[in-house]
Design an enzyme around this catalytic site. Structure first.
Site, PDB file in Angstrom:
ATOM      1  NE  ARG A  93      -3.400   2.575   0.148  1.00 56.68           N
ATOM      2  CZ  ARG A  93      -4.725   2.740   0.298  1.00 56.68           C
ATOM      3  NH1 ARG A  93      -5.487   1.714   0.572  1.00 56.68           N
ATOM      4  NH2 ARG A  93      -5.270   3.934   0.152  1.00 56.68           N
ATOM      5  NE  ARG A 111      -7.827   1.111  -5.459  1.00 58.50           N
ATOM      6  CZ  ARG A 111      -8.015  -0.170  -5.098  1.00 58.50           C
ATOM      7  NH1 ARG A 111      -7.805  -0.542  -3.855  1.00 58.50           N
ATOM      8  NH2 ARG A 111      -8.389  -1.074  -5.973  1.00 58.50           N
ATOM      9  CG  HIS A 157     -19.784  10.847   0.947  1.00 55.10           C
ATOM     10  ND1 HIS A 157     -19.427   9.556   0.600  1.00 55.10           N
ATOM     11  CD2 HIS A 157     -20.641  10.729   1.990  1.00 55.10           C
ATOM     12  CE1 HIS A 157     -20.062   8.702   1.385  1.00 55.10           C
ATOM     13  NE2 HIS A 157     -20.802   9.381   2.233  1.00 55.10           N
ATOM     14  N   GLY A 170      -9.303  10.564   7.282  1.00 51.31           N
ATOM     15  CA  GLY A 170     -10.431   9.672   7.587  1.00 51.31           C
ATOM     16  C   GLY A 170     -11.240   9.318   6.346  1.00 51.31           C
ATOM     17  CG  ASP A 198     -16.509   9.645   2.578  1.00 52.62           C
ATOM     18  OD1 ASP A 198     -17.020   8.512   2.559  1.00 52.62           O
ATOM     19  OD2 ASP A 198     -15.851  10.121   1.632  1.00 52.62           O
TER      20      ASP A 198
HETATM   21  C1  GRF Z   1     -20.376   9.843  -7.064  1.00 56.23           C
HETATM   22  O1  GRF Z   1     -21.697   9.886  -6.584  1.00 56.23           O
HETATM   23  C2  GRF Z   1     -19.407   9.952  -5.926  1.00 56.23           C
HETATM   24  O2  GRF Z   1     -19.837  10.798  -4.889  1.00 56.23           O
HETATM   25  C3  GRF Z   1     -19.379   8.537  -5.442  1.00 56.23           C
HETATM   26  O3  GRF Z   1     -19.353   7.750  -6.615  1.00 56.23           O
HETATM   27  C4  GRF Z   1     -20.043   8.482  -7.631  1.00 56.23           C
HETATM   28  C5  GRF Z   1     -19.126   8.582  -8.830  1.00 56.23           C
HETATM   29  O4  GRF Z   1     -19.899   8.919  -9.931  1.00 56.23           O
HETATM   30  N1  GRF Z   1     -18.199   8.292  -4.631  1.00 56.23           N
HETATM   31  P1  GRF Z   1     -19.167   9.296 -11.334  1.00 56.23           P
HETATM   32  O5  GRF Z   1     -18.081   8.253 -11.571  1.00 56.23           O
HETATM   33  O6  GRF Z   1     -18.591  10.684 -11.185  1.00 56.23           O
HETATM   34  O7  GRF Z   1     -20.280   9.247 -12.339  1.00 56.23           O
END
Ligand code: GRF
Length: 201
Positions: free
Chosen positions: A64, A90, A108, A142, A144
């Site tokens: 990692r 990730r 998010h 962390g 989100d």
């Molecule tokens: C988004 O809703 C993001 O917040 C979540 O995965 C989705 C990715 O969508 N982590 P895209 O690949 O931008 O269409």
């Protein structure tokens, strides 16, 4: 300012940023797209837009920490002012956060601090909330959990499933991310503990 976008999936948020950056007044320009997955649809969106791409796949590294260092090197090669995670699945390690901390933005699909992690939409639906939404925040170590820059609320419909709810959230999320990235690039971000606002000191 120069922006590098990290993606793992289809890249509709990236596509929205690329549409916005075509306007010179937007203030942010996507100069590179990096993915952990060679097959990520976001890479095709970048290529179609003539934006440089790079893949840093965990499977290509012994551990990692080596992957984290490779991600930092790859991001650095684009000399970004901002790093935007748009569906990047990730966690970023210290090599990236130590160098661009305070300038790494994530989106998010839930109203943080509720429902962090990879299944925010599914978890909100299962919890029975009537309102969920999306959050654009600064990235810390962390999941989100970084200081919140902006949020939008989205109603949950009685007949929603994870897919329909996520698509409705993404309509607002793409607008929010485009707005935040442009304003941060043009106006700067001021962080005071957990409070974030646009502007320069
Ligand atoms: C988004 O809703 C993001 O917040 C979540 O995965 C989705 C990715 O969508 N982590 P895209 O690949 O931008 O269409």
């Amino acid at each position: 300012g120069r922006v590098v976008v990290l993606v793992s999936g289809g890249g509709s948020n990236l596509a929205a940023l690329l549409t916005a950056h075509a306007d010179p007044a937007y203030g942010a320009r996507v100069v590179g797209v990096v993915s952990d997955r060679p097959t990520a649809g976001g890479l095709d969106i970048a290529r179609d837009a003539g934006v440089a791409t790079a893949v840093v796949a965990p499977a290509d590294f012994p551990d990692r920490e080596a992957w984290d260092r490779a991600v930092a090197r790859t991001v650095a090669s684009f000399e970004p002012a901002w790093v935007v995670l748009a569906g990047f699945m990730r966690l970023l390690g210290a090599p990236v956060l130590d160098r661009w901390g305070g300038r790494v933005v994530n989106t998010h699909p839930a109203l943080s601090p509720s429902f962090p992690g990879a299944h925010g939409v599914r978890d909100a639906l299962a919890h029975g909330v009537r309102v969920t939404g999306c959050t654009v925040h600064l990235v810390d170590s962390g999941v989100d959990t970084g200081p919140i820059i902006a949020q939008r609320a989205v109603e949950v419909a009685d007949d929603d499933d994870e897919a329909t709810l996520h698509e409705r959230i993404k309509v607002e999320e793409r607008r929010l991310l485009v707005d935040v990235v442009g304003r941060a690039a043009r106006e700067g971000l001021l962080v005071d503990g957990r409070r974030v606002r646009f502007g320069r000191g």
